[in-house]
Design an enzyme around this catalytic site. Structure first.
Site, short mmCIF file in Angstrom:
data_model
loop_
_atom_site.label_atom_id
_atom_site.label_comp_id
_atom_site.label_asym_id
_atom_site.label_seq_id
_atom_site.Cartn_x
_atom_site.Cartn_y
_atom_site.Cartn_z
N GLY A 1 1.25 -1.57 4.34
CA GLY A 1 1.60 -0.23 3.90
C GLY A 1 2.56 0.50 4.82
O GLY A 1 3.75 0.66 4.52
N ASP B 1 -0.10 4.48 -0.15
CA ASP B 1 -0.79 5.72 0.24
C ASP B 1 0.14 6.72 0.92
O ASP B 1 0.04 7.93 0.71
CB ASP B 1 -1.91 5.42 1.26
CG ASP B 1 -3.07 4.68 0.65
OD1 ASP B 1 -3.14 4.55 -0.58
OD2 ASP B 1 -3.93 4.22 1.44
N HIS B 2 1.04 6.18 1.78
CA HIS B 2 1.82 7.11 2.59
C HIS B 2 2.94 7.80 1.82
O HIS B 2 3.52 8.77 2.32
CB HIS B 2 2.31 6.42 3.86
CG HIS B 2 1.16 6.08 4.75
ND1 HIS B 2 0.23 7.03 5.13
CD2 HIS B 2 0.72 4.92 5.29
CE1 HIS B 2 -0.71 6.46 5.87
NE2 HIS B 2 -0.43 5.18 5.98
N ASN C 1 0.86 -1.18 0.00
CA ASN C 1 0.00 0.00 0.00
C ASN C 1 0.90 1.24 0.00
O ASN C 1 1.68 1.44 0.93
CB ASN C 1 -0.89 -0.04 1.25
CG ASN C 1 -1.82 1.16 1.30
OD1 ASN C 1 -1.40 2.28 1.05
ND2 ASN C 1 -3.08 0.92 1.65
N HIS D 1 -3.44 -5.00 7.65
CA HIS D 1 -3.57 -3.85 8.56
C HIS D 1 -2.68 -4.03 9.78
O HIS D 1 -2.81 -5.01 10.51
CB HIS D 1 -5.01 -3.58 9.00
CG HIS D 1 -5.24 -2.12 9.28
ND1 HIS D 1 -4.83 -1.51 10.44
CD2 HIS D 1 -5.77 -1.14 8.51
CE1 HIS D 1 -5.12 -0.23 10.40
NE2 HIS D 1 -5.69 0.03 9.23
N ARG E 1 -9.51 7.94 -0.98
CA ARG E 1 -10.47 8.34 0.05
C ARG E 1 -11.35 9.45 -0.47
O ARG E 1 -10.95 10.23 -1.35
CB ARG E 1 -9.73 8.80 1.31
CG ARG E 1 -8.93 7.69 2.00
CD ARG E 1 -8.32 8.20 3.30
NE ARG E 1 -9.34 8.38 4.31
CZ ARG E 1 -9.56 7.53 5.31
NH1 ARG E 1 -8.79 6.46 5.48
NH2 ARG E 1 -10.51 7.76 6.19
N THR F 1 -7.96 3.33 8.40
CA THR F 1 -9.16 2.51 8.48
C THR F 1 -9.19 1.83 9.83
O THR F 1 -8.26 1.10 10.18
CB THR F 1 -9.14 1.45 7.35
OG1 THR F 1 -8.81 2.11 6.13
CG2 THR F 1 -10.48 0.78 7.22
N GLU G 1 -8.52 0.24 -2.67
CA GLU G 1 -9.32 0.28 -1.46
C GLU G 1 -10.29 1.44 -1.59
O GLU G 1 -9.89 2.54 -2.01
CB GLU G 1 -8.44 0.52 -0.23
CG GLU G 1 -7.59 -0.65 0.16
CD GLU G 1 -6.72 -0.31 1.36
OE1 GLU G 1 -6.92 0.74 2.01
OE2 GLU G 1 -5.82 -1.09 1.64
N ARG H 1 -7.18 12.67 0.87
CA ARG H 1 -6.12 13.19 1.76
C ARG H 1 -4.72 12.75 1.33
O ARG H 1 -3.75 13.38 1.70
CB ARG H 1 -6.37 12.80 3.21
CG ARG H 1 -6.23 11.34 3.50
CD ARG H 1 -6.26 11.07 4.99
NE ARG H 1 -7.59 11.28 5.54
CZ ARG H 1 -8.02 10.66 6.65
NH1 ARG H 1 -7.23 9.85 7.32
NH2 ARG H 1 -9.23 10.88 7.11
N HIS H 2 -4.63 11.64 0.61
CA HIS H 2 -3.31 11.26 0.09
C HIS H 2 -3.38 10.93 -1.41
O HIS H 2 -2.98 11.74 -2.22
CB HIS H 2 -2.65 10.15 0.94
CG HIS H 2 -3.57 9.08 1.47
ND1 HIS H 2 -4.40 8.36 0.67
CD2 HIS H 2 -3.75 8.61 2.74
CE1 HIS H 2 -5.07 7.49 1.42
NE2 HIS H 2 -4.71 7.62 2.68
N HIS I 1 -5.62 3.64 -1.67
CA HIS I 1 -6.96 3.94 -1.14
C HIS I 1 -7.33 5.33 -1.62
O HIS I 1 -6.71 6.32 -1.22
CB HIS I 1 -6.89 3.89 0.40
CG HIS I 1 -8.21 4.07 1.08
ND1 HIS I 1 -8.36 3.90 2.43
CD2 HIS I 1 -9.44 4.40 0.61
CE1 HIS I 1 -9.62 4.11 2.77
NE2 HIS I 1 -10.29 4.44 1.68
N GLU J 1 -10.67 -9.67 3.05
CA GLU J 1 -9.39 -9.33 3.66
C GLU J 1 -9.64 -9.28 5.15
O GLU J 1 -10.40 -8.43 5.65
CB GLU J 1 -8.86 -7.99 3.14
CG GLU J 1 -7.52 -7.64 3.80
CD GLU J 1 -6.90 -6.35 3.27
OE1 GLU J 1 -7.16 -5.96 2.11
OE2 GLU J 1 -6.15 -5.72 4.04
N1 PXP Z 1 -5.63 -3.29 4.25
C1 PXP Z 1 -6.60 -2.35 4.33
C2 PXP Z 1 -7.98 -2.72 3.91
C3 PXP Z 1 -6.31 -1.03 4.75
O1 PXP Z 1 -7.27 -0.12 4.81
C4 PXP Z 1 -4.97 -0.70 5.06
C5 PXP Z 1 -4.61 0.69 5.45
O2 PXP Z 1 -4.82 1.54 4.37
C6 PXP Z 1 -3.99 -1.71 4.95
C7 PXP Z 1 -4.36 -3.00 4.57
C8 PXP Z 1 -2.57 -1.45 5.26
O3 PXP Z 1 -2.44 -1.19 6.61
P1 PXP Z 1 -1.03 -0.71 7.18
O4 PXP Z 1 -0.74 0.62 6.56
O5 PXP Z 1 -1.28 -0.64 8.66
O6 PXP Z 1 -0.03 -1.75 6.78
#
Ligand code: PXP
Length: 238
Positions: free
Chosen positions: A213, A9-10, A7, A191, A45, A101, A70, A49-50, A43, A151
């Site tokens: 992520g 996003d960051h 992921n 997650h 959103r 999330t 996502e 935001r990202h 994701h 998931e």
């Molecule tokens: N899976 C889902 C459905 C998520 O929403 C996220 C966070 O965006 C992740 C996995 C990844 O989580 P993390 O950033 O804590 O690894």
């Protein structure tokens, strides 16, 4: 072989800190793929935001592995997903005030709307995954609502402190994966997973994909993204 979805996003979160052009998540996706990642996850959103619309559309054109989007089940985002056509969508709950999330999706409570969305995705050839807590009724609801995958939310496991609590959360995940398999669901998990706690999740029955992520992007700050992805891949394949 269990697959790794990264992921990114960051990477966009850092860009948005200055609302500029760098670092570009599209570049990040390319580095992740070169390092061996099997899936790129973003994701989109509602508040952007990202990750933004430009990122998603460019990623659709550049990601050569599997693009996993996502998303919340809202008319706007469902419309964008149907247009952009990622290989897979993962439906997640979304609250504006949350940092990330927080809980699993309430599939049971939103059965009608999710079933309708899943049917549109099915017709478009897009795989549907629901991000749910390891709960038997949510698993049954996911099956009813047309899921290909669930998931399983590993956040409670990741946040558990003390071996007894960790074991309890793991047992719930293991039981949910087995139940999902019995229901004909394919199993992903994610997650809060990191370089220390991911290993014990690999034993989930039928696990196909791990979605990670924050820990990978955090490590990348110090070691570089290529190395951060390779190190996680080494854990997953060991
Ligand atoms: N899976 C889902 C459905 C998520 O929403 C996220 C966070 O965006 C992740 C996995 C990844 O989580 P993390 O950033 O804590 O690894």
């Amino acid at each position: 072989m269990i697959k790794l979805g990264v992921n990114i996003d960051h990477v966009a979160t850092i860009r948005q800190a200055r609302r500029g052009r760098e670092p570009d998540p599209v570049w990040a996706a390319a580095v992740c793929e070169l390092a061996g990642a099997d899936i790129i996850t973003v994701h989109l959103r509602e508040d952007r935001r990202h990750i933004n619309d430009r990122d998603l559309r460019l990623l659709r054109r550049t990601v050569g592995t599997k693009l996993n989007l996502e998303m919340a089940d809202t008319a706007e985002i469902v419309g964008i997903a149907l247009e952009v056509r990622p290989e897979q969508v993962t439906l997640v709950p979304e609250k504006r005030e949350e940092v990330t999330t927080e809980g699993g999706l309430d599939v049971r409570g939103n059965l009608e709307s999710l079933s309708a969305a899943a049917e549109k995705f099915r017709q478009a050839g897009i795989l549907v995954s629901y991000f749910i807590d390891p709960d038997f009724d949510q698993l049954a609801a996911a099956r009813e609502a047309g899921a290909d995958f669930v998931e399983l939310h590993t956040g409670a496991y990741a946040n558990a402190s003390g071996e007894a609590a960790v074991e309890r959360e793991l047992e719930q995940l293991y039981a949910a994966a087995e139940r999902g398999g019995e229901l004909g669901l394919r199993i992903n998990a994610g997650h809060g997973l990191n370089y220390l706690n991911a290993k014990r999740v690999l034993a989930l029955f039928g696990l196909e994909e791990l979605h990670i992520g924050h820990s990978i992007i955090s490590r990348a700050v110090f070691t570089g993204l290529d190395s951060a992805v390779r190190e996680m891949l080494a854990i997953i394949s060991s």
